[in-house]
Design a protein around this motif. Structure first.
Motif: not given
Length: 930
Positions: A316-331, A309-314
Motif C-alpha cells: 500500500q502507499a506509504g506502507g514501507l519504512l525503508a526497503v530491504a534489497t536481497l543480495k545476490h540473485v543467484l548462485a 513477527g507475523g506475515p508481511p502486510p499487503a
C-alpha cells in the motif's frame, strides 16, 4: 565530482574522448557559477567530455566546444567544471532552480565567461548556434519548471492522477508511468541517483544505501557484522537490527544526509557454499533455511517497523519504512580467486564467471533463501549477481525473472557492479555486441535499475532502433515507482509518522542496548576444556593480550563498517575500547592489562596491521609476559580492512596472504591461519601451559578458520567472528570473565584445512565429492571430519532436553521440548530441529540432515522452559528440481548442537499411486550429532 547534482536536471550521453566538435558555432548566455552542494535535488554526473588540458590542441576545452557538443546531442544547456587539470562538460534540458549561486568573481569561478572550478559549475544556456541548430530531440518542447518541493506538493502537480490518494496504488503508479517520456526513462532507471523531473514533481531518488550492519554514516548504530548477527540464531535480534537500520535510514534521509536513501542494498543471503569466499563475513549461513529466515526477519523489521513477527502486510502507499534489497540473485559465492593465492594472477572473477548449477542444487540450495525471505518477509528489492548462471548473465536471465514472479515478488530489481555494461564489455561477459543490445537484454531480464550508466546513455537509442518496446520500459518504471509510492514519497507528509523521524532517532539508547545484546549473543564458545572459562577472579590480576591487531577496534567491525572512528593509540577506535581496554573496564583499576603484538607489522591507523612478519624480539617479549601473567588472551584471525603486499610477502615469507585478508573481490586460498600467526600462537600457548597460566584464544574473522593446532593446544576458544567495533570488545571481555554465558552457534561447518585441496572452489555443485556444507559433506567415511559441526556452540552451564508430548510417528505432528538448565549459571540456549532421512536415494542426492526450525530461549539455572514445534510435512528435492514427500523412515532430532538431544522416529507413507523411492539404508555415522 557531483556538480551536476546541483546544476542540471537531466543528463546526456557520454562522448568519446578527443572527438572533434561538430561544425557548429554555438554559444550560450552565461548564467552564473553554482556551488557543488550536497544534498540537493538533481542527478548524478555523467561526463560528456573529459579532456586533459596538456594533451595537445585536439584536447582543448572551450565554452563554445561544450555548447556545440551538447546541442549536437539534442540538449539546450551546458555546464563546465574544472578539477585537477581536467574540464568536464555536462548537458541538460534545464537548470535546477534550487542551485545556490556563487558570488560574482568568486574563487571557484573567477570572471566570466568561465570554465568553472573545483567544486563549482559554470552554467550556460539556452544555447544558440550558427547555422541554426537542429531541433532539440532530448528535451522536447520547453515547459516551465515546477518549483522545488516534495512530490505532489505543488499546485501544478496535484492535478495529476498519481497524486490522487483515493486511487489504488496500481492506478496511481500507472498514471505516473504514462507521463514519463522515453528520454527521461534511462536516467530514472539508473543508480545510484535517479533525477528529479520537475515538470511532474518527481523527486530525485537515491538507490542503494550501504547498510549491511548499520547505515554507513557518522553516528549511526554500527552492529556486529552479518556473520556475527547470524550466530545469535535469534529471530528477534535480526528483526530488531533491521528495524533500527530502517528507522535510522529514514531519519537520516528526512534531514537530507547525502548518500542515504530509503533502499538498503542489504542483506546478503547467498549461502556460504565454500569457506574460502571473501564475503562469507557479509552472509548468513551455509544453510538455506537459516539464511532465508535472516532475510525474512531483517525485511520485516526494516520495511514494516515490526517489533514482532507475523506475515508481511499487503502493498500500500506509504506502507514501507525503508526497503530491504536481497543480495545476490543467484548462485553467487565467488569474487576474485587465485588458485595459488597470488592475486596478481586471478584465475576466476565474478564478472566473467559462469556458475554452472544443476536443477537439483537450484531448488535445494540456491533459490531457497530468497524464496523464504520474499514469501515470509515481503522483501521489496533484489539485486542480481554479477556472474552468469548456466551461461546467461543473471541481469539478463528471463529464467531468474520468472522464478521471482513465481514467488509473487512485486518489488524492484537492481544490477550490481555495472552489470548492464558488463553484458557488452569485451573484458567482462561480452554476452551481446553493443550497448543498445545490452539495454535490451537487461530489460528483457527484468533488471529495473542499472548500477552503471548504460541505461542512461543508451536506452533512448535502443528504443529508437526497435530493440526494446515501450511496454518493456514501462514495466521497469512501474517497478521502481511502485516502491517509491510504497515509501510514501507521493503522499502528504503529515499522514506519515516516519517522515517525522530525525537525528534524535539515530543511535538511541534503545539501539545501543540492542547493539550490546547482539554482540553478546553472537559469541560462540567452541572449546572449554577444564572449565578454563570463565576466567577465575584473582587479586591484582595481570592480564596479557597477545596478537598483531589485538588492540584494534576497527578489526572487530569487519567490512562495510558503519561508524566513523577516531584514531587513539595508533588504532582507529573512536573512543570505543579494544579488547585490552574492555578487559580493564571489567576488572577495574587494580588490574594490569598489557597488549603485545608478538609480530612485526605496519599498522595503518585507520585500519589494522598489514605486511606482518615474524620478529624474534617481539615474540620473545610476548612470551616472557605470558609466563608472568595471571590470564592470557590470544587474539588471532583474519581481517577485512586492507590487503597485504602479496608479491613482496611471498618472496619474503613464502605466503601470499600473511595478513589474512578476506573481503569483497578477495577470496582466500587457504583455510588455515596465516603462518606467522600460527607460529606465534604455538609459542604463546606453549609458554602458558608450561607456566600453568590459563589462556583463551579469541578468533576474529569472517570465513571459517581451520585451526587444527589450536584445537589441540588451546584449552578455551571463543569464536567472535566480527562482533562490532562499538560493542564487540566489551562483549568479548564480559564473556571471558563470566559476566554472561556465551550461547552463539556456528552457522557454518568448520572444515579441515585439507578441504581447500579436496573441493574445487569454482564448482557450484553441493553434492559432488567431497560434498559441501553439513548437508552433504562428507561424501565418504574416508574424508576428514569437520573440526566443529554446523550448529555447534557451548555455554557455561549444562543442559537436558526431554520430550513433554507423545512421540508421534506420522505427520503432521507437534512436539513440546522441555529444556532444563542443569547447571549453576543462567544462560541462553538454541533448540535446533533437523530431519534426517534414514535412507539414501540411488537416483538422486539425499542430504545427511536438514534444519527445519529453531528457537532461542533464556533459561535460569535450575529451571526449565518448554518450546513447541510443529511439522506439517518433510519434502525432498528430486533430480529435476521438483519437491515432494518421499516415503520412508525419518528421524526428527531436537538438539543444542552439542550434548543435549532428543530424537523421534517418523514414517512418511506413500500416497496412493506413488512409487517408493529407490533407496538403501543410511549408516548411523551420517546422523550422529556432537
Amino acid at each position: 565530482m557531483r556538480s551536476l547534482e546541483i546544476i542540471l536536471l537531466l543528463l546526456a550521453c557520454r562522448c568519446t574522448l578527443g572527438v572533434a566538435p561538430p561544425p557548429l558555432t554555438c554559444k550560450g548566455r552565461y548564467l552564473g557559477c553554482y556551488k557543488d552542494v550536497v544534498p540537493a535535488p538533481g542527478v548524478p554526473p555523467v561526463r560528456v567530455v573529459d579532456t586533459v588540458l596538456d594533451a595537445g590542441p585536439v584536447a582543448t576545452m572551450t565554452v563554445d566546444r561544450c555548447a556545440a557538443d551538447c546541442v549536437s546531442r539534442g540538449y539546450l544547456y551546458a555546464g563546465l567544471t574544472g578539477h585537477v587539470g581536467h574540464y568536464y562538460c555536462y548537458c541538460s534540458c534545464a537548470l535546477n532552480p534550487a542551485a545556490p549561486p556563487e558570488p560574482k568573481n568568486a574563487t571557484y569561478c573567477p570572471g566570466a565567461p568561465s570554465l568553472g572550478g573545483d567544486g563549482a559549475m559554470a552554467a550556460y544556456g539556452p544555447i544558440t548556434c550558427s547555422p541554426a541548430a537542429p531541433p532539440s530531440h532530448k528535451c522536447g518542447p520547453p515547459r516551465p519548471p515546477l518549483p522545488p518541493g516534495p512530490a505532489c506538493s505543488q499546485a501544478a502537480s496535484r492535478a495529476f492522477g498519481f497524486c490522487n490518494t483515493s486511487l489504488s496504488l496500481e492506478a496511481r503508479v500507472a498514471d505516473l508511468v504514462s507521463r514519463v517520456s522515453v528520454a527521461e526513462a534511462g536516467a530514472l532507471l539508473t543508480a545510484r541517483e535517479s533525477p528529479a523531473i520537475s515538470r511532474l514533481g518527481i523527486p530525485a531518488f537515491y538507490w542503494g544505501t550501504n547498510a549491511l550492519h548499520g547505515v554507513q554514516w557518522g553516528n549511526a548504530t554500527s552492529f556486529p557484522q552479518t556473520v556475527s548477527l547470524a550466530s545469535t540464531w535469534n529471530r528477534s535480534v535480526w528483526r530488531g537490527v533491521g528495524r533500527v537500520v530502517g528507522r535510522e535510514m529514514r531519519a537520516l534521509h528526512n534531514v537530507g544526509v547525502p548518500n542515504v536513501g530509503l533502499t538498503s542494498w542489504s542483506p546478503v543471503i547467498n549461502v556460504q557454499r565454500d569457506p574460502r569466499w571473501g564475503r562469507n563475513q557479509e552472509s548468513v549461513s551455509e544453510d538455506p533455511l537459516l539464511a532465508g529466515a535472516y532475510g525474512a526477519e531483517w525485511s520485516l523489521g526494516m520495511q514494516y517497523d515490526r517489533q514482532n513477527g507475523g506475515p508481511p502486510p499487503a502493498p500500500q502507499a506509504g506502507g514501507l519504512l525503508a526497503v530491504a534489497t536481497l543480495k545476490h540473485v543467484l548462485a553467487y559465492s565467488l569474487d576474485y580467486y587465485s588458485s595459488d593465492g597470488n592475486m596478481s594472477r586471478v584465475t576466476d572473477r565474478r564478472s566473467t564467471f559462469n556458475a554452472v548449477v544443476s536443477a537439483y542444487d537450484l531448488a535445494d540450495t540456491y533459490t531457497r533463501p530468497f524464496r523464504r525471505a520474499i514469501g515470509l518477509g515481503g522483501a521489496a528489492g533484489v539485486m542480481y549477481a554479477c556472474n552468469e548462471v548456466n551461461g546467461v548473465p543473471a541481469v539478463a536471465s528471463s529464467d531468474l525473472a520468472a522464478q521471482l514472479r513465481s514467488w509473487s515478488f512485486d518489488g524492484y530489481r537492481t544490477t550490481d557492479g555495472d552489470g548492464v555494461g558488463g553484458l557488452y564489455a569485451r573484458n567482462r561477459q561480452h554476452y551481446v555486441a553493443n550497448a543498445t543490445a545490452a539495454v535490451a537484454a537487461a530489460l528483457d531480464g527484468e533488471s529495473d535499475i542499472d548500477d552503471g550508466d548504460t541505461y542512461k546513455a543508451h536506452l533512448s537509442d535502443a528504443y529508437a532502433s526497435g530493440e526494446i518496446s515501450l511496454a518493456t520500459i514501462r514495466r521497469a518504471l512501474t517497478n521502481i515507482f511502485r516502491v517509491q509510492f510504497r515509501l510514501g514519497l507521493f503522499d502528504p507528509a503529515a499522514d506519515q509518522p516516519w517522515r517525522r523521524l530525525n537525528l534524535a532517532d539515530v543511535n538511541t539508547p534503545a539501539s545501543r542496548r540492542l547493539n550490546v545484546e547482539a554482540a553478546r549473543q553472537s559469541l560462540i564458545l567452541l572449546q572449554n576444556r577444564r572449565r578454563t572459562l570463565p576466567f577465575a577472579e584473582v587479586d591484582s590480576p595481570k592480564v596479557v593480550v597477545v596478537g598483531p591487531s589485538g588492540n584494534s577496534t576497527r578489526l572487530l567491525g569487519g567490512g562495510h563498517y558503519a561508524r566513523d572512528l577516531a584514531v587513539v593509540d595508533g588504532f582507529e577506535t573512536g573512543g570505543f575500547p579494544g579488547i585490552p581496554g574492555a578487559i580493564r573496564n571489567v576488572l577495574g583499576d587494580s588490574a594490569s592489562v598489557h597488549w603485545f603484538p608478538g609480530i612485526k607489522c605496519t599498522p595503518r591507523p585507520d585500519l589494522v596491521c598489514v605486511d606482518l612478519k615474524p620478529d624474534a624480539a617481539l615474540e620473545a617479549e610476548a612470551v616472557a609476559a605470558v609466563k608472568s601473567a595471571t590470564h592470557v588472551v590470544l587474539v588471532l584471525g583474519l581481517q577485512s580492512r586492507a590487503p597485504c603486499d602479496s608479491a613482496r610477502a611471498y618472496h619474503e615469507g613464502g605466503e601470499f596472504n600473511p595478513c589474512g585478508y578476506e573481503a569483497e573481490q578477495h577470496d582466500r586460498t587457504r583455510l588455515s591461519l596465516p603462518k606467522v600467526q600460527q607460529s606465534l600462537g604455538d609459542s604463546v600457548l606453549a609458554a602458558a601451559k608450561a607456566s600453568n597460566v590459563p589462556a583463551a584464544v579469541v578468533l576474529v574473522h569472517g570465513g571459517a578458520l581451520a585451526v587444527e593446532g589450536l584445537k589441540t593446544d588451546a584449552d578455551a576458544i571463543l569464536d567472535a567472528h566480527y562482533p562490532g567495533e562499538v560493542t564487540g570488545a566489551q562483549a568479548i571481555a564480559d564473556a571471558l570473565w563470566g559476566r554472561f554465558s556465551p550461547a552463539g552457534k556456528l552457522t557454518h561447518s568448520v572444515m579441515p584445512a585439507a578441504y581447500s585441496k579436496l573441493a574445487n572452489f569454482a564448482s557450484m555443485s553441493m553434492t559432488d565429492p567431497p560434498g559441501r556444507t553439513y548437508r552433504y559433506y562428507p561424501t565418504s567415511a574416508e574424508l576428514p571430519p569437520p573440526l566443529w559441526k554446523f550448529g555447534a556452540g557451548l555455554t557455561y552451564t549444562t543442559w537436558r532436553f526431554s520430550l513433554d508430548s507423545p512421540s508421534a510417528v506420522r505427520l503432521p505432528a507437534s512436539w513440546t521440548i522441555r529444556v532444563t538448565n542443569t547447571g549453576k549459571m543462567d544462560s541462553d540456549e538454541v533448540v535446533q530441529v533437523f530431519f534426517v532421512p534414514m535412507f539414501t536415494r540411488s537416483d538422486c542426492p539425499t542430504p545427511h540432515r536438514q534444519l527445519i526450525d529453531f528457537e532461542k530461549i533464556h533459561v535460569k539455572a535450575g529451571s526449565s522452559v518448554s518450546v513447541q514445534f510443529h511439522v506439517n510435512q518433510l519434502e525432498l528435492v528430486a533430480v529435476d528440481g521438483s519437491k515432494s514427500q518421499v516415503p520412508g523412515n525419518y528421524t526428527i532430532i531436537f538438539t543444542n548442537g552439542e550434548d543435549a538431544t532428543v530424537s523421534v522416529p517418523i514414517i512418511v507413507e506413500a500416497k496412493e499411486g506413488q512409487a517408493a523411492a529407490k533407496r538403501s539404508r543410511k549408516s548411523i555415522r551420517a546422523v550422529r550429532f556432537g
